[in-house]
Design a protein around this motif. Sequence first.
Motif, PDB file in Angstrom:
ATOM      1  N   ILE A 296       9.259 -10.217  -0.174  1.00 50.06           N
ATOM      2  CA  ILE A 296      10.018 -10.786  -0.633  1.00 50.06           C
ATOM      3  C   ILE A 296      11.270 -11.550   0.859  1.00 50.06           C
ATOM      4  CG2 ILE A 296      11.757 -12.356  -2.125  1.00 50.06           C
ATOM      5  CD1 ILE A 296      10.844 -11.181  -4.396  1.00 50.06           C
ATOM      6  N   ALA A 297      11.526 -10.583   1.642  1.00 46.95           N
ATOM      7  CA  ALA A 297      12.138 -10.988   2.197  1.00 46.95           C
ATOM      8  C   ALA A 297      11.263 -11.523   3.269  1.00 46.95           C
ATOM      9  CB  ALA A 297      13.324  -9.774   2.185  1.00 46.95           C
ATOM     10  N   THR A 298      10.206 -10.343   3.776  1.00 45.11           N
ATOM     11  CA  THR A 298       9.581 -10.848   4.421  1.00 45.11           C
ATOM     12  C   THR A 298       8.546 -12.149   4.658  1.00 45.11           C
ATOM     13  OG1 THR A 298       8.434  -8.574   4.455  1.00 45.11           O
ATOM     14  CG2 THR A 298       7.143 -10.092   5.770  1.00 45.11           C
ATOM     15  N   VAL A 299       8.919 -13.184   3.128  1.00 50.11           N
ATOM     16  CA  VAL A 299       8.591 -14.405   3.632  1.00 50.11           C
ATOM     17  C   VAL A 299       9.216 -15.146   4.209  1.00 50.11           C
ATOM     18  CG1 VAL A 299       7.770 -15.848   1.683  1.00 50.11           C
ATOM     19  CG2 VAL A 299       6.277 -13.737   1.864  1.00 50.11           C
TER      20      VAL A 299
ATOM     21  N   LYS B 293      11.065   8.874  -4.974  1.00 53.71           N
ATOM     22  CA  LYS B 293      11.134   7.973  -4.572  1.00 53.71           C
ATOM     23  C   LYS B 293      11.863   6.562  -4.352  1.00 53.71           C
ATOM     24  CE  LYS B 293       9.232  10.516  -0.617  1.00 53.71           C
ATOM     25  NZ  LYS B 293       8.455  10.991   0.470  1.00 53.71           N
ATOM     26  N   ARG B 294      12.600   5.703  -4.412  1.00 54.53           N
ATOM     27  CA  ARG B 294      13.222   4.808  -4.662  1.00 54.53           C
ATOM     28  C   ARG B 294      13.244   3.917  -3.794  1.00 54.53           C
ATOM     29  NH1 ARG B 294      15.124   3.535  -9.798  1.00 54.53           N
ATOM     30  NH2 ARG B 294      15.154   5.799 -11.660  1.00 54.53           N
ATOM     31  N   GLY B 295      12.982   2.813  -3.862  1.00 57.27           N
ATOM     32  CA  GLY B 295      12.680   2.216  -2.380  1.00 57.27           C
ATOM     33  C   GLY B 295      13.134   0.304  -3.136  1.00 57.27           C
ATOM     34  N   LEU B 296      13.078  -0.197  -1.928  1.00 57.15           N
ATOM     35  CA  LEU B 296      13.439  -1.703  -2.005  1.00 57.15           C
ATOM     36  C   LEU B 296      12.218  -2.405  -3.139  1.00 57.15           C
ATOM     37  CD1 LEU B 296      15.502  -3.155   0.429  1.00 57.15           C
ATOM     38  CD2 LEU B 296      16.288  -2.363  -1.486  1.00 57.15           C
ATOM     39  N   GLY B 297      11.195  -1.733  -2.461  1.00 55.25           N
ATOM     40  CA  GLY B 297       9.636  -2.435  -3.465  1.00 55.25           C
ATOM     41  C   GLY B 297       9.581  -4.013  -3.022  1.00 55.25           C
TER      42      GLY B 297
ATOM     43  N   ARG C 106       1.057  -0.898  -0.074  1.00 56.78           N
ATOM     44  CA  ARG C 106      -0.104  -0.293  -0.353  1.00 56.78           C
ATOM     45  C   ARG C 106       1.054   0.781  -0.167  1.00 56.78           C
ATOM     46  NH1 ARG C 106      -3.679   1.974   5.178  1.00 56.78           N
ATOM     47  NH2 ARG C 106      -4.417   4.001   3.735  1.00 56.78           N
ATOM     48  N   ARG C 107       2.101   0.940   0.725  1.00 52.27           N
ATOM     49  CA  ARG C 107       3.252   2.573   1.159  1.00 52.27           C
ATOM     50  C   ARG C 107       3.322   2.726  -0.117  1.00 52.27           C
ATOM     51  NH1 ARG C 107       7.740   1.704   3.698  1.00 52.27           N
ATOM     52  NH2 ARG C 107       9.038   2.276   1.859  1.00 52.27           N
ATOM     53  N   ARG C 108       4.204   1.396  -1.573  1.00 52.70           N
ATOM     54  CA  ARG C 108       4.102   1.603  -2.823  1.00 52.70           C
ATOM     55  C   ARG C 108       3.480   2.251  -3.075  1.00 52.70           C
ATOM     56  NH1 ARG C 108       9.363   2.707  -4.496  1.00 52.70           N
ATOM     57  NH2 ARG C 108      10.020   1.429  -6.016  1.00 52.70           N
TER      58      ARG C 108
END
Length: 122
Positions: free
Chosen positions: A77-80, A68-72, A51-53
């Motif tokens: 994927i890191a959470t899973v 803004k750039r981020g990991l998206g 949602r934030r993305r």
Amino acid sequence: MDKIMKTALRTLVYAMAVCLIVWAFLPEWRTVSLGLLVGLAASSMNAFLLRRRVEMVTLGAAGAGPRKRGLGLGNRIATVLLVAMIAYRFPEDLNMPAALAGCMVMPFVLLVAAYIHNKRQS
């Protein structure tokens, strides 16, 4: 978007409450219910990250702010992967298939909530 997210989050909290009740009263299902509970928690966090993305991309496309750039996708994927590593490390407490299935629940809940919301609008 806020109403859809609120409805989906309420549904997810009910599902987590059911998992806690199953964990408390059915000892043979404890690993499955705890794995599902951890997966549902990760799924809700992924929904908030998504949602934030989407809001960042929308504001950037409208020209309202700097791009803004981020990991998206990397964050989600890191959470899973974190859930999978925890389930792998503690197999006596968490069921791996249930934890991974719980990680995939929120997109479907959001889809159903959006469908119901759009049906009520029209």
